[in-house]
Enzyme design. Structure first.
Site, short mmCIF file in Angstrom:
data_model
loop_
_atom_site.label_atom_id
_atom_site.label_comp_id
_atom_site.label_asym_id
_atom_site.label_seq_id
_atom_site.Cartn_x
_atom_site.Cartn_y
_atom_site.Cartn_z
N ARG A 197 0.95 -1.22 0.00
CA ARG A 197 0.02 -0.01 -0.22
C ARG A 197 0.77 1.17 -0.17
O ARG A 197 0.44 2.11 0.79
CB ARG A 197 -0.88 -0.14 1.16
CG ARG A 197 -1.92 -1.01 1.00
CD ARG A 197 -3.05 -0.84 0.25
NE ARG A 197 -4.19 -2.05 0.01
CZ ARG A 197 -4.11 -3.16 -0.21
NH1 ARG A 197 -2.91 -3.51 -1.11
NH2 ARG A 197 -4.93 -3.80 -0.34
N SER A 203 -11.03 -1.12 2.31
CA SER A 203 -10.46 -1.23 3.86
C SER A 203 -10.14 -0.01 4.34
O SER A 203 -9.37 0.82 3.75
CB SER A 203 -9.23 -2.18 3.73
OG SER A 203 -9.24 -3.53 3.07
N GLU A 252 -5.40 3.46 5.85
CA GLU A 252 -5.40 3.31 4.31
C GLU A 252 -5.95 4.53 3.73
O GLU A 252 -5.31 5.17 2.65
CB GLU A 252 -5.77 2.05 3.81
CG GLU A 252 -5.48 2.03 2.46
CD GLU A 252 -6.13 0.81 1.75
OE1 GLU A 252 -5.91 -0.25 1.91
OE2 GLU A 252 -7.13 1.00 0.89
P1 FAD Z 1 -9.07 8.63 -5.09
O1 FAD Z 1 -9.66 8.44 -3.86
O2 FAD Z 1 -9.64 9.66 -6.33
O3 FAD Z 1 -7.48 9.41 -4.79
C1 FAD Z 1 -6.69 8.80 -4.10
C2 FAD Z 1 -5.44 9.59 -3.77
O4 FAD Z 1 -4.53 9.64 -4.93
C3 FAD Z 1 -5.69 11.07 -3.31
O5 FAD Z 1 -4.76 11.45 -2.35
C4 FAD Z 1 -5.73 11.75 -4.78
O6 FAD Z 1 -5.25 13.05 -4.24
C5 FAD Z 1 -4.51 11.32 -5.28
N1 FAD Z 1 -4.51 11.10 -6.84
C6 FAD Z 1 -5.58 10.63 -7.33
N2 FAD Z 1 -5.43 10.73 -8.68
C7 FAD Z 1 -4.20 11.03 -9.02
C8 FAD Z 1 -3.44 11.42 -9.86
N3 FAD Z 1 -3.67 10.98 -11.27
N4 FAD Z 1 -2.02 12.09 -9.78
C9 FAD Z 1 -1.70 12.02 -8.38
N5 FAD Z 1 -2.49 11.85 -7.52
C10 FAD Z 1 -3.68 11.38 -7.67
N6 FAD Z 1 -7.69 -0.65 -3.07
C11 FAD Z 1 -6.86 -1.95 -3.00
O7 FAD Z 1 -5.56 -1.68 -3.03
N7 FAD Z 1 -7.25 -3.06 -2.92
C12 FAD Z 1 -8.63 -3.34 -3.04
O8 FAD Z 1 -9.01 -4.49 -2.98
C13 FAD Z 1 -9.48 -2.29 -2.91
N8 FAD Z 1 -10.82 -2.67 -2.59
C14 FAD Z 1 -11.79 -1.45 -2.41
C15 FAD Z 1 -13.07 -1.74 -2.48
C16 FAD Z 1 -13.95 -0.84 -2.36
C17 FAD Z 1 -15.48 -1.09 -2.33
C18 FAD Z 1 -13.45 0.56 -2.30
C19 FAD Z 1 -14.54 1.65 -2.18
C20 FAD Z 1 -12.13 0.82 -2.29
C21 FAD Z 1 -11.15 -0.29 -2.53
N9 FAD Z 1 -9.90 -0.03 -2.54
C22 FAD Z 1 -8.98 -1.22 -2.73
C23 FAD Z 1 -9.30 1.49 -2.26
C24 FAD Z 1 -9.48 2.15 -3.67
O9 FAD Z 1 -10.20 1.54 -4.51
C25 FAD Z 1 -8.05 2.30 -4.45
O10 FAD Z 1 -6.99 2.89 -3.57
C26 FAD Z 1 -8.03 3.11 -5.72
O11 FAD Z 1 -6.66 2.88 -6.42
C27 FAD Z 1 -8.19 4.41 -5.62
O12 FAD Z 1 -8.50 5.11 -6.87
P2 FAD Z 1 -9.04 6.43 -6.87
O13 FAD Z 1 -9.10 6.91 -8.45
O14 FAD Z 1 -10.83 6.48 -6.59
O15 FAD Z 1 -8.41 7.39 -5.89
N1 EPU Z 2 -11.11 -11.36 9.07
C1 EPU Z 2 -11.92 -11.64 10.00
N2 EPU Z 2 -12.92 -10.81 10.43
C2 EPU Z 2 -13.40 -9.80 9.48
C3 EPU Z 2 -12.52 -9.51 8.61
C4 EPU Z 2 -11.28 -10.38 8.22
O1 EPU Z 2 -11.64 -12.48 11.04
O2 EPU Z 2 -14.30 -9.16 10.08
C5 EPU Z 2 -10.12 -12.30 8.72
C6 EPU Z 2 -10.53 -13.25 7.35
O3 EPU Z 2 -11.19 -14.40 7.89
C7 EPU Z 2 -8.99 -13.55 6.91
C8 EPU Z 2 -8.20 -12.33 7.17
O4 EPU Z 2 -8.85 -11.62 8.15
O5 EPU Z 2 -8.41 -14.55 7.60
C9 EPU Z 2 -7.95 -11.37 6.02
O6 EPU Z 2 -9.34 -10.82 5.72
P1 EPU Z 2 -9.76 -10.61 4.05
O7 EPU Z 2 -9.08 -11.90 3.35
O8 EPU Z 2 -11.09 -10.09 4.05
O9 EPU Z 2 -8.76 -9.47 3.63
P2 EPU Z 2 -8.41 -8.07 4.36
O10 EPU Z 2 -6.76 -8.45 4.70
O11 EPU Z 2 -9.09 -7.66 5.33
C10 EPU Z 2 -7.21 -7.17 2.25
C11 EPU Z 2 -7.05 -6.00 1.52
C12 EPU Z 2 -8.16 -5.84 0.59
C13 EPU Z 2 -8.15 -6.77 -0.47
C14 EPU Z 2 -8.09 -7.94 0.44
C15 EPU Z 2 -8.32 -9.28 -0.47
C16 EPU Z 2 -5.62 -4.41 2.97
C17 EPU Z 2 -5.84 -3.16 3.88
N3 EPU Z 2 -6.83 -4.92 2.57
O12 EPU Z 2 -8.22 -7.22 3.22
O13 EPU Z 2 -7.88 -4.40 0.01
O14 EPU Z 2 -9.09 -6.67 -1.50
O15 EPU Z 2 -7.11 -8.05 1.07
O16 EPU Z 2 -6.90 -9.62 -1.12
O17 EPU Z 2 -4.52 -4.90 2.37
C18 EPU Z 2 -8.46 -1.96 0.38
O18 EPU Z 2 -7.24 -2.09 0.37
O19 EPU Z 2 -9.28 -1.25 0.45
C19 EPU Z 2 -9.02 -3.52 -0.05
C20 EPU Z 2 -10.39 -3.97 0.05
#
Ligand code: FAD
Ligand code: EPU
Length: 345
Positions: A162, A232, A328
């Site tokens: 991250r 997250s 995050e």
């Molecule tokens: P924004 O929220 O618009 O911006 C994020 C930051 O980047 C801000 O500080 C902004 O100023 C800056 N920024 C944006 N665009 C630019 C640019 N072009 N140049 C320089 N700076 C810029 N993340 C994961 O890693 N894994 C996941 O599995 C994951 N799952 C998600 C699930 C949900 C339901 C949600 C809501 C979010 C999840 N995220 C996850 C977080 C998020 O989707 C990612 O961090 C994504 O890359 C953010 O993109 P955005 O365009 O919305 O960024």
């Molecule tokens: N867990 C629990 N209870 C909960 C949630 C999780 O016990 O309420 C346990 C799960 O059972 C598992 C472990 O925690 O053993 C990890 O949970 P999960 O697999 O759901 O993944 P996570 O660590 O919670 C991360 C990323 C996600 C990404 C998933 C899948 C971070 C901060 N988050 O979540 O990214 O989608 O793994 O790879 O690293 C995001 O960054 O916004 C995001 C959604």
């Protein structure tokens, strides 16, 4: 005279009902630079925004919300790989689908992550065993002070969990304008995580991996179109081997992931869950019932409501486990980004 801002509730996935002084959509590098320089002349803060899916607005934003909408995707290939050049404004999930539809595998584990392509390298998005750094070839950015372009190789991006150089040296005064991907033609599925481990590595197709990832995500994560959230809320904490061993003595079942550095990554969702906080509500903010690491907007939550809940969650986890979680999500105040840990301390 009272100044009324422009509502930006629809521009952040938490659905926080705040305003910005002005919204500007940039479709070219020239527009990005012109907007930024004009704002600086007027001493106005500027916030670059993609999909708004990783930000928490704490209050009205006193400056210009600069929407990066630089579009365009081009593909070249050589004997071993496809090279994809994507504009920073391209929707991330649409890019994943675009590549898969054309038989170019490699992004399928990162399906359904909200946001724009240009934001993906910033926190080195990751899910289901793959991080962006695995497929990133380069990142193009522009220095907004003088319009000079720069291309960083993946190694120069200093990707971490991250994390990347875009949260440090290139955080202020630069915009990411495009991302280059390299997708190897000899595809190897990554099936290390959750339901993916049940798939047969010899027969599985990229489409099946994509479908399985989408199904897992839909089962656990709330759809921001329905319930405001930013995925997250906290990062999974990295702790020393000693701290991890101590925790595992008391909680042998605790999920833990040893890192090459010797540190151990703990599951923040599990830590919060152990504090019995799933579904916990504080005002209009709540801990998601199916995934404790996701904080949700229960309706009319303000940024302050979400931050108050995050502060409470963080304290509960620290009291029980002596581990302090770090957000995050990026916190945005009236003049721009503020230190999220500072806000919660
Ligand atoms: P924004 O929220 O618009 O911006 C994020 C930051 O980047 C801000 O500080 C902004 O100023 C800056 N920024 C944006 N665009 C630019 C640019 N072009 N140049 C320089 N700076 C810029 N993340 C994961 O890693 N894994 C996941 O599995 C994951 N799952 C998600 C699930 C949900 C339901 C949600 C809501 C979010 C999840 N995220 C996850 C977080 C998020 O989707 C990612 O961090 C994504 O890359 C953010 O993109 P955005 O365009 O919305 O960024
Ligand atoms: N867990 C629990 N209870 C909960 C949630 C999780 O016990 O309420 C346990 C799960 O059972 C598992 C472990 O925690 O053993 C990890 O949970 P999960 O697999 O759901 O993944 P996570 O660590 O919670 C991360 C990323 C996600 C990404 C998933 C899948 C971070 C901060 N988050 O979540 O990214 O989608 O793994 O790879 O690293 C995001 O960054 O916004 C995001 C959604």
């Amino acid at each position: 005279m009272m100044m009324h801002g422009v509502p930006i509730k629809h521009l952040n996935t938490f659905g926080i009902d705040v305003t910005a002084k002005q919204i500007v959509t940039a479709c070219s590098e020239t527009e990005l630079v012109a907007c930024w320089q004009e704002a600086k002349e007027k001493s106005l803060p500027v916030l670059l925004l993609g999909g708004g899916s990783n930000v928490l607005f704490l209050e009205d934003f006193a400056g210009i919300l600069l929407l990066n909408r630089l579009m365009g995707v081009s593909v070249t290939e050589d004997k071993n790989a496809w090279h994809i050049h994507a504009g920073a404004g391209e929707d991330w999930h649409e890019l994943v689908s675009f590549t898969l539809d054309r038989g170019m595998a490699g992004l399928e584990n990162l399906a359904l992550i909200p946001g724009r392509t240009g934001s993906a390298p910033i926190q080195n998005i990751g899910a289901y065993g793959v991080e962006l750094e695995k497929v990133c070839e380069y990142v193009d950015l522009i220095d907004l002070t003088n319009g000079v372009n720069k291309r960083l190789s993946a190694a120069e991006c200093r990707f971490g969990y991250r994390d990347s150089i875009f949260k440090h040296d290139y955080r202020d005064g630069y915009a990411i304008v495009a991302v280059g991907f390299i997708l190897n033609k000899s595809w190897r599925p990554v099936l290390t995580y959750g339901d993916l481990t049940r798939l047969d590595s010899k027969r599985v197709t990229p489409r099946e991996v994509f479908d399985t990832v989408c199904a897992m995500r839909r089962a656990k994560l709330p759809d921001p179109a329905v319930v405001g959230n930013a995925g997250s809320f906290f990062k999974n904490p990295l702790v020393s081997a000693d701290v991890a061993q101590n925790l595992l003595r008391h909680y042998p079942e605790a999920p833990h992931y040893p890192q090459p550095s010797g540190e151990v990554k703990l599951a923040a969702g599990w830590l919060i869950d152990q504090c019995a906080m799933k579904g916990f509500r504080l005002g209009a903010a709540a801990v998601h019932e199916k995934q404790a690491l996701v904080l949700i907007n229960g309706g009319q939550a303000t940024g302050g409501d979400i931050a108050a809940l995050a502060m409470y969650v963080r304290r509960q986890v620290a009291e029980k486990f002596t581990v302090w979680l770090e957000p995050e999500v990026r916190f945005i105040a009236a003049e721009g980004e503020v230190d999220a840990v500072g806000v919660l301390s």
